[in-house]
Design a protein around this motif. Structure first.
Motif, short mmCIF file in Angstrom:
data_model
loop_
_atom_site.label_atom_id
_atom_site.label_comp_id
_atom_site.label_asym_id
_atom_site.label_seq_id
_atom_site.Cartn_x
_atom_site.Cartn_y
_atom_site.Cartn_z
N ALA A 28 0.54 -1.27 -0.05
CA ALA A 28 -0.04 0.38 -0.33
C ALA A 28 0.50 1.42 0.00
N LYS A 29 2.18 0.94 0.33
CA LYS A 29 3.60 2.05 0.50
C LYS A 29 2.97 3.73 1.26
N ILE A 30 1.58 2.92 2.28
CA ILE A 30 1.41 4.12 3.28
C ILE A 30 2.59 4.64 3.49
N ALA A 31 2.86 5.57 4.25
CA ALA A 31 4.41 6.59 4.99
C ALA A 31 4.00 5.63 6.06
N GLN A 32 4.90 5.52 6.88
CA GLN A 32 5.64 4.73 8.19
C GLN A 32 5.49 6.08 9.12
N ASP A 33 6.07 6.76 8.51
CA ASP A 33 5.78 8.59 9.61
C ASP A 33 4.69 8.89 9.09
N THR A 34 4.01 9.38 10.60
CA THR A 34 2.60 9.58 10.55
C THR A 34 2.41 11.08 10.63
N THR A 35 3.23 12.25 10.24
CA THR A 35 3.67 12.94 11.05
C THR A 35 3.15 14.27 9.84
N ILE A 36 2.03 14.78 10.60
CA ILE A 36 1.57 15.72 9.34
C ILE A 36 1.78 17.20 8.77
N ASN A 37 2.52 17.11 7.55
CA ASN A 37 2.24 19.02 7.32
C ASN A 37 1.82 19.32 6.62
N ASP A 38 1.77 20.64 6.93
CA ASP A 38 1.32 21.60 6.75
C ASP A 38 -0.15 21.89 5.34
N ALA A 39 1.39 20.53 4.11
CA ALA A 39 0.86 20.76 2.70
C ALA A 39 -0.63 19.82 2.72
N PHE A 40 -0.52 18.91 3.43
CA PHE A 40 -1.95 17.50 3.78
C PHE A 40 -2.74 17.37 5.09
N GLN A 41 -2.00 18.44 5.39
CA GLN A 41 -3.92 19.05 6.28
C GLN A 41 -4.37 20.31 5.68
N LYS A 42 -4.01 21.03 5.05
CA LYS A 42 -5.02 21.74 4.39
C LYS A 42 -5.87 21.05 2.93
N VAL A 43 -4.94 19.29 2.77
CA VAL A 43 -5.92 18.59 1.83
C VAL A 43 -6.80 18.16 2.04
N ARG A 44 -6.71 17.93 3.76
CA ARG A 44 -7.97 17.03 4.48
C ARG A 44 -8.90 18.46 5.52
N ASP A 45 -8.62 19.34 4.74
CA ASP A 45 -9.44 20.46 5.87
C ASP A 45 -10.46 21.06 4.46
N ILE A 46 -9.37 20.97 3.01
CA ILE A 46 -11.01 21.29 1.96
C ILE A 46 -11.43 19.84 1.49
N LEU A 47 -11.43 18.99 1.88
CA LEU A 47 -11.95 17.80 1.61
C LEU A 47 -12.85 18.03 2.65
N LEU A 48 -12.34 17.59 3.87
CA LEU A 48 -13.78 18.30 4.66
C LEU A 48 -14.74 19.00 4.41
N ALA A 49 -14.50 20.19 3.90
CA ALA A 49 -15.43 21.63 3.67
C ALA A 49 -15.73 21.18 2.69
N ILE A 50 -14.96 20.87 1.23
CA ILE A 50 -16.24 19.81 0.46
C ILE A 50 -17.01 19.27 -0.21
N TRP A 51 -16.92 17.68 1.21
CA TRP A 51 -18.44 17.34 1.88
C TRP A 51 -18.91 17.76 2.48
N ALA A 52 -18.78 19.02 2.97
CA ALA A 52 -19.88 19.45 4.06
C ALA A 52 -20.74 20.89 2.95
N THR A 53 -20.40 20.79 2.18
CA THR A 53 -20.93 22.11 1.09
C THR A 53 -22.14 21.28 0.03
N ASP A 54 -23.06 21.62 -0.39
CA ASP A 54 -23.88 21.62 -1.25
C ASP A 54 -23.84 23.24 -1.45
N LYS A 55 -24.60 24.04 -1.34
CA LYS A 55 -24.67 25.73 -1.59
C LYS A 55 -24.25 26.14 -0.78
N TYR A 56 -24.33 25.75 0.51
CA TYR A 56 -23.09 26.54 1.53
C TYR A 56 -22.77 25.43 2.22
#
Length: 766
Positions: free
Chosen positions: A304-332
Motif C-alpha cells: 500500500a506504500k503508506i508512509a510510516q512517518d505519520t507526522t502531518i505536514n502543512d500541505a496534507f493538513q490543508k488537503v484534509r481541511d479542503i476535503l472536509l469542507a467540500i464534503w460538507a458543502t452543497d449550496k453552502y
C-alpha cells in the motif's frame, strides 16, 4: 479556497477529535435513502431489491470501517464534488468566463474517502455477486464482462477523486480499493476468466479488490467475536493463490492502518481494575481476529506504500481541511452534517413520520410495495405518519367492535389507536366520548396523543385513576370529546368498575400488559367480559414481551389461554414489524426476542400471543449500538464509561431527547452516582434527562438512550434488556455489568446473547 480551508479547520477541530478508539464517521450514520423491504417471492420488485442490495452493500463497508480501532482516521461517506470545486483546487484553470464554474453539477464522487494521518484511502463499493460454476442459467462470458465493467467503472470514479486530491497536493499518498461485499473470495478467478483478455483484470488490479470475507473479517473487529468465518462450497472456478493472497485484504487494510498510525495516537487506556495493564494488552482486549495482526502491517508497508512517518505536514493538513469542507458543502458549508445530535434528530424525524418508502428519483415511479400503504388521511394529517404497513392498515380498517392488537415494541400500535380515536371523534354525536386509559411516566407516548388531538382541533381532558365515582362523574360531565386517564399497575379493579359505570363511551387501553401481569387471572377474566359486553368500540394494545416480569410462567400461560378462548381470530390482531427503531436497533431486538421465544417453545398454541415474531420494517440505519461489557463489578470503572457516553450525548442533544433506563435490579451505589451525575447536568436547565426503571418504562421512548444493565443471573433479565433497548429510537449504548460479588461468566444466557449480538453492535469488554 480560503473559505474552504477555514471551514474545514473548524469542522476538524469541532467534530474530528475524539477519545473513543474508533474512526470519526461522517455522517455519524450511513448516508441513506428510504427503502422498504420488498418481498422476495415476486419478480415485480427486482429493481427495488437491487437498490436495497446496493445500499446494504455500502452499509456493510461503513460498519466494517466503523469498527476500525483508530480515532485518527476520518471516514467520509458519499463524497462528491462539483466542477467549480474541482477547478477551485486547480491552479492552472482560468475560471473567468467558464460557464461550468457557475454550475453545481456533480462531476466526481466516491463511496468512501478515508483521511488518515499523512495519506488518503479511496474505496468504491460495487454490488456484484459471483456466479456458481454449475449455474447454467447465466451466460458466464456476459457475467465476466459485466464484472470487468463494474471494476473499470470504479477505477474511473476513483481516478476522479485522485485527480482532485493531486490538484491540491501532487505528493499526497493515495491508496485505492474497490469493495465487492457480496463477492466471495473463492470465486475471484472470475475476474480473470473472460475468453477475451481485454476483459480480464491484471494481478495488480485484482490485488485492490476487497471481497465478502474480507469485509466480514472487518466486521469481526469487535471484542470477543468468536463467530465462525463465512465459508463457501468448492468450485471449479477457484484458481491457485498464494497464502498471502488468501489473507483478508480488508482486514489487512485495517491492521496496516493500525500499525502505521498507532504510534502517532494517544492510545486511550481501556478502563480496568488493573491499572498496570500494558497498552499492548489493552489493545488486544479490543480486537479479536482469527489472523495474525502483525502480518497485516508487513503487507501494507510492502504493497500500500503508506508512509510510516505519520507526522502531518502543512500541505496534507490543508488537503484534509479542503476535503472536509467540500464534503460538507452543497449550496453552502453545512457543518451540522458532522454533528451526532443533528444526525440523531434527522433520523428520528424520519422514523416518527413513517417515511420508510423508497422514493424514486427524477419522477420515475417505482413498483408499489404490497407491504407498505399510504396512511389514511386521518393518520397522515393529524398523527403525522405518512405510511402504514399492510398489517397496520388492516387493523385500522377492521370492522370488529373489539380489537386486541398484539405486537412488539415500536410496531405502531399506538399510532393505530390514535388514528382510530380521532376518526371516531369526528363521527360522534354530541353525547358520545372516547376514553383512553394509558400509563404515564417520563418519555411516555402521551405526547403522540396530545399532538394528534391538537392537530385535529379535538379538545381533550387529562386526569388520573383515583376514586371510581369521581372519575365516572368527570367523564360523564366533561364537555370535551376525549378524556385521557393515567392508570397504574394496580388499577385493574378500578378500571373494570369504571368501564362498567360509564355510558356512551368508546374505550381505548394502551399497554394493557402492565395490568394483566400484576393481576389475578380471575380479575383479568372479569375485565375481558366487561369489554366484550360494551356496545361501543373497544381497542386494546399490548405486548407481552414488555410485561412478564414477575408472574410465573404458568400464570402467564393461563391468562393468555383465557384471552384466546374469549376472543375470535378476527379480534386478535398481530403486528410484527418494528417501525420505532432504526434497522440496527431492530436487529438487536429481533435477536433478543427470539431468545425469549425459546422460553415458551413448548406451548405453540399461545407462543404468538406471548411473543409475536419481530421483523424489521425498513432500511433506515442509525448510529452503531455500543455495548460496554464488564466481567466484574467495579463502580468506578462503570461510572467512568457511563459518564463518557452521557457526555457525548449532552454535548449535542437537548436533554429531553435523552433517556437513561436501568434494569429492575440495580445496585444502590451505581443508582445514586448516576442520579448525582444527571442532576448535576440538569441543575440549571429547563430541559431534563429522564431516568427510569425498565419495569416502569412502558410507552416511554427517546431518540437516544443509555441502558444500565446489571446482570444477576436469571433469565428474566432478557425481558428487562429488551424493554430498555426498545426505548431507543435512534442511538443506544449499553453498560452491562454483573451484580456485586458475581462475574458475567456466571450468566451463560447473557454470554450466549452477547455472542449472537456481536454482528450487530460494537461490543467493548472492560
Amino acid at each position: 479556497m480560503d473559505n474552504y480551508v477555514k471551514n474545514g479547520q473548524e469542522i476538524f477541530l469541532k467534530f474530528c477529535t475524539s477519545d473513543d478508539k474508533q474512526p470519526i464517521m461522517l455522517p455519524r450514520a450511513p448516508d441513506q435513502t428510504y427503502i422498504d423491504r420488498y418481498p422476495d417471492s415476486s419478480s415485480d420488485f427486482e429493481d427495488e431489491r437491487r437498490r436495497q442490495s446496493d445500499y446494504e452493500a455500502e452499509v456493510m463497508v461503513y460498519r466494517a470501517l466503523e469498527k476500525l480501532p483508530d480515532n485518527k482516521i476520518i471516514v467520509l461517506h458519499n463524497f462528491q464534488f462539483t466542477h467549480f470545486q474541482y477547478y477551485l483546487c486547480d491552479k492552472n484553470h482560468v475560471k473567468k468566463g467558464c460557464p461550468s464554474c457557475r454550475s453545481k453539477v456533480i462531476v466526481g464522487e466516491c463511496d468512501f474517502l478515508i483521511l488518515c494521518p499523512g495519506s488518503i484511502v479511496i474505496i468504491e463499493v460495487k454490488n456484484m455477486s459471483h456466479i456458481e460454476s454449475d449455474n447454467v442459467a447465466v451466460d458466464k462470458e456476459e457475467h465476466y464482462r459485466a464484472l470487468f465493467g463494474t471494476f473499470k467503472k470504479s477505477v474511473k470514479q476513483r481516478k476522479k477523486i485522485e485527480s482532485l486530491i493531486q490538484c491540491m497536493d501532487k505528493d499526497t499518498t493515495i491508496c485505492q480499493f474497490t469493495a465487492y461485499p457480496n463477492f466471495k473470495k473463492q470465486f475471484k478467478g472470475q475476474f480473470q476468466a473472460s475468453e477475451n483478455t481485454e476483459f480480464q483484470l491484471s494481478d495488480s488490479e485484482l490485488s485492490t479488490v476487497i471481497f465478502h470475507e474480507d469485509i466480514v473479517d472487518g466486521n469481526k473487529i469487535s471484542v470477543d467475536n468468536n463467530r465462525e468465518p463465512i465459508t463457501a462450497g468448492t468450485s471449479t472456478e477457484i484458481r491457485e493463490t498464494s497464502p498471502e493472497e488468501e489473507q483478508g485484504y480488508f482486514s489487512r487494510f485495517f491492521s496496516c492502518l493500525r500499525d502505521c498510525f498507532l504510534g502517532a495516537r494517544d492510545t486511550e487506556r481501556q478502563i480496568s481494575s488493573d491499572d498496570s495493564s500494558s497498552d499492548e494488552d489493552l489493545f488486544s482486549n479490543d480486537i479479536s481476529s482469527d489472523e495474525d495482526i502483525s502480518s497485516f502491517g508487513s503487507w501494507w508497508n510492502n504493497n500500500a506504500k503508506i508512509a510510516q512517518d505519520t507526522t502531518i505536514n502543512d500541505a496534507f493538513q490543508k488537503v484534509r481541511d479542503i476535503l472536509l469542507a467540500i464534503w460538507a458543502t452543497d449550496k453552502y458549508c453545512d457543518k451540522s452534517k458532522c454533528s451526532l445530535g443533528n444526525c440523531i434528530s434527522n433520523i428520528d424525524e424520519r422514523l416518527r413520520s413513517g417515511k420508510f418508502i423508497f422514493l424514486p428519483k427524477k419522477g420515475k415511479k417505482g413498483a408499489q410495495n404490497p407491504g407498505v400503504l399510504t396512511a389514511p388521511a386521518v393518520i397522515k394529517n393529524y398523527v403525522k405518519v405518512d405510511n402504514l404497513t399492510a398489517e397496520q392498515s388492516k387493523a385500522f380498517e377492521s370492522s370488529e367492535n373489539l380489537l386486541w392488537i398484539n405486537g412488539p415494541a415500536g410496531a405502531g400500535k399506538s399510532v393505530i389507536l390514535c388514528g382510530r380515536m380521532i376518526q371516531l371523534v369526528q363521527q360522534l354525536n354530541e353525547d358520545n366520548k372516547v376514553v383512553l386509559f394509558k400509563f404515564g411516566g417520563d418519555g411516555n407516548n402521551c405526547e403522540l396523543y396530545q399532538s394528534a388531538l391538537k392537530n385535529a382541533d379535538v379538545e381533550y381532558e387529562e386526569t388520573s385513576m383515583s376514586d371510581v365515582t369521581e372519575l365516572v362523574t368527570l367523564i360523564s360531565e366533561s364537555k370535551r370529546k376525549v378524556v385521557i386517564v393515567e392508570i397504574t399497575r394496580g388499577d385493574i379493579q378500578k378500571l373494570t368498575d369504571t368501564i362498567s359505570a360509564v355510558t356512551n363511551c368508546h374505550i381505548f387501553i394502551d399497554d394493557i400488559q402492565e395490568l394483566l401481569y400484576y393481576s389475578e387471572t380471575e380479575e383479568c377474566s372479569v375485565l375481558m367480559d366487561k369489554l366484550l359486553l360494551l356496545k361501543y368500540s373497544v381497542m386494546v394494545a399490548y405486548d407481552m414481551a414488555q410485561g412478564y416480569l414477575y408472574s410465573s410462567k404458568q400464570e402467564i400461560i393461563d391468562r393468555l389461554r383465557m384471552i384466546n378462548v374469549k376472543l375470535s381470530s378476527t379480534q386478535l390482531v398481530r403486528l410484527s414489524m418494528s417501525l420505532r427503531n432504526t434497522c440496527d436497533l431492530s436487529d438487536i431486538l429481533c435477536v433478543i426476542r427470539e431468545q425469549l421465544r425459546e422460553l415458551y417453545s413448548e406451548i405453540p398454541d399461545v407462543l404468538d400471543m406471548i411473543l409475536p415474531t419481530q421483523l424489521q420494517g425498513h432500511f433506515i440505519h442509525g448510529t452503531l449500538p455500543v455495548m460496554h461489557v464488564f466481567n466484574d463489578y467495579n463502580v468506578t470503572s462503570i461510572m467512568h464509561v457511563f459518564n463518557n457516553e452521557l457526555n457525548r450525548l449532552c454535548d449535542e442533544l437537548n436533554y429531553s431527547d435523552i433517556g437513561i433506563v436501568h434494569t429492575n435490579y440495580i445496585n444502590s451505589d451505581v443508582e445514586s452516582l448516576v442520579e448525582d451525575s444527571v442532576n448535576m447536568r440538569c441543575k440549571n436547565t429547563a430541559s431534563k434527562i429522564a431516568m427510569c426503571d425498565s419495569a416502569y418504562c412502558a410507552s416511554s421512548e427517546w431518540p437516544a438512550v443509555i441502558v444500565l444493565c446489571e446482570v444477576w443471573g436469571n433469565k428474566e433479565e432478557l425481558t428487562h434488556l429488551y424493554l430498555a433497548l426498545s426505548r431507543a429510537r435512534v442511538h443506544c449504548s449499553v453498560v452491562m455489568y454483573p451484580s456485586k460479588g458475581r462475574t458475567l461468566d456466571d450468566t451463560p444466557h447473557m454470554l450466549r446473547l452477547l455472542d449472537k449480538l456481536s454482528s450487530f453492535a460494537r461490543i467493548i469488554r472492560h
